[in-house]
Design a protein around this motif. Structure first.
Motif, PDB file in Angstrom:
ATOM      1  N   ASP A 180       0.831  -1.211   0.000  1.00 48.26           N
ATOM      2  CA  ASP A 180       0.000   0.000   0.000  1.00 48.26           C
ATOM      3  C   ASP A 180       0.859   1.251   0.000  1.00 48.26           C
ATOM      4  OD1 ASP A 180      -2.039  -1.824   0.187  1.00 48.26           O
ATOM      5  OD2 ASP A 180      -2.398  -1.511   2.319  1.00 48.26           O
ATOM      6  N   ASP A 202      -0.032   1.581  -4.084  1.00 48.27           N
ATOM      7  CA  ASP A 202      -1.398   1.340  -3.628  1.00 48.27           C
ATOM      8  C   ASP A 202      -2.397   1.460  -4.770  1.00 48.27           C
ATOM      9  OD1 ASP A 202      -3.100   0.864  -1.214  1.00 48.27           O
ATOM     10  OD2 ASP A 202      -4.095   2.624  -2.070  1.00 48.27           O
ATOM     11  N   GLU A 236      -0.574  -2.783  -7.533  1.00 48.72           N
ATOM     12  CA  GLU A 236      -1.699  -3.617  -7.116  1.00 48.72           C
ATOM     13  C   GLU A 236      -3.003  -3.013  -7.657  1.00 48.72           C
ATOM     14  OE1 GLU A 236      -1.861  -3.701  -2.746  1.00 48.72           O
ATOM     15  OE2 GLU A 236      -2.864  -1.778  -2.729  1.00 48.72           O
TER      16      GLU A 236
HETATM   17 MG    MG Z   1      -4.054  -2.362  -0.535  1.00 50.54          MG
END
Ligand code: MG
Ligand code: C2E
Ligand code: MG
Ligand code: MG
Length: 283
Positions: A180, A202, A236
């Motif tokens: 993140d 993130d 991600e």
């Molecule tokens: Mg995350």
């Protein structure tokens, strides 16, 4: 928000005050029991190496399979587990289960690493490193077969402790990833000081790529900083081809998201891996 959290998310309660209280009471009554009864499962989400096109690792994401309420998202119970300290036994289970799975895949000749998520509270458990080593020995796997994902909050609470633990994991040969990245109290100095292997951008930044030029610039700068420090960059929450092209263009090394695959149970993942034909076999 439920939509944003995706297909694997099951809302326990809405978030008005009364329901917050009853959620707390329900978790307080049931989580400890669920741990002793083993009502959890790990789902695995592939990470794709954008340079080689191969899936070299998967992230283990916990789900609670409650007899009473069905499959429950970690977003619903991890915060409570952290607050109550139950994250320590729960996290131990995650580590052992991931090690078991890594051992199975090793036996099957599949070359794939598993990343596990650690909470700040787990780092404060003096047993963490020993439990990690024991799990590896038990399953006959190498430290390099398990990656560790830590969030920046792990670094804030007790920086020296986090630093020492990251060093220990890293000396053993396990990769450490900063999860993140960019959302916490990011301090760029962490990046220079800590022996981490990669940052995971993130998904809130990835989400904004298409309509937010500042998000694009921020991402480009974060990648540049990471490259200067010789850190790998993982994105991600990649959901669209456009996002992927942008990320590839700025030099992101690995990507994970619904564009490739959602988190899956082992059986489903194994089928996915066979079909994606991107997996190297050690044999
Ligand atoms: Mg995350
Ligand atoms: P995380 O580690 O940042 O994991 C990524 C989350 O994003 C996962 O949610 C994953 O299912 C979701 N995701 C992946 N690709 C996409 C995408 O393309 N679009 C969208 N919208 N979402 C995507 P999940 O499984 O609900 O997990 C949520 C968080 O719960 C994790 O965030 C992690 O912080 C925590 N968590 C999960 N498993 C564990 C665990 O075993 N231990 C600890 N301490 N925390 C865990
Ligand atoms: Mg993670
Ligand atoms: Mg993450």
């Amino acid at each position: 928000a439920a939509k944003e959290e995706g297909r694997n998310t099951y809302r326990l309660f809405a978030l008005d005050m009364n329901e917050k209280v009853s959620k707390f009471v329900w978790l307080d009554t049931n989580l400890r029991k669920a741990i002793s009864e083993g009502q959890f499962e790990l789902h695995y989400q592939p990470k794709k190496n954008l340079k080689t096109g191969k899936t070299e690792s998967v992230e283990a994401l916990i789900r609670w399979n409650s007899p009473e309420r069905g499959l429950i998202s970690p977003l619903e119970f991890i915060p409570y587990a952290e607050e109550s300290g139950l994250i320590v036994p729960l996290g131990k289970w995650v580590m052992e289960e991931a090690a078991r799975q890594a051992g199975k895949w090793k036996q099957q000749g599949l070359k794939i690493r598993i990343a596990i998520n650690l909470s700040a509270r787990q780092l404060r458990s003096p047993e963490l490193i020993n439990e990690f080593k024991k799990a590896l020995l038990r399953e006959n796997i190498f430290p390099s077969m398990l990656d560790l994902e830590l969030t920046e909050s792990c670094l804030i609470e007790d920086e020296l402790l986090a630093l020492n633990l990251i060093k220990e994991f890293s000396d053993l040969g396990a990769e450490v990833h900063l999860d993140d990245f960019g959302t916490g109290y990011s301090s760029l100095s962490h990046l220079a000081r800590l022996p981490i292997d990669s940052i995971k951008l993130d998904r809130s930044f990835i989400h904004s790529i298409h309509n937010d030029i500042r998000a694009q610039r921020l991402l480009r700068s974060m990648v540049a900083v990471a490259q200067e420090l010789e850190l790998q960059v993982v994105a991600e929450g990649v959901e669209t081809q456009d996002q992927l092209e942008f990320l590839r263009g700025i030099g992101v090394d690995h990507a994970q998201g619904y564009l490739f695959a959602k988190p899956m149970r082992v059986a489903e993942l194994e089928v996915w891996m066979t079909h994606s034909s991107t997996l190297k076999s050690v044999a």
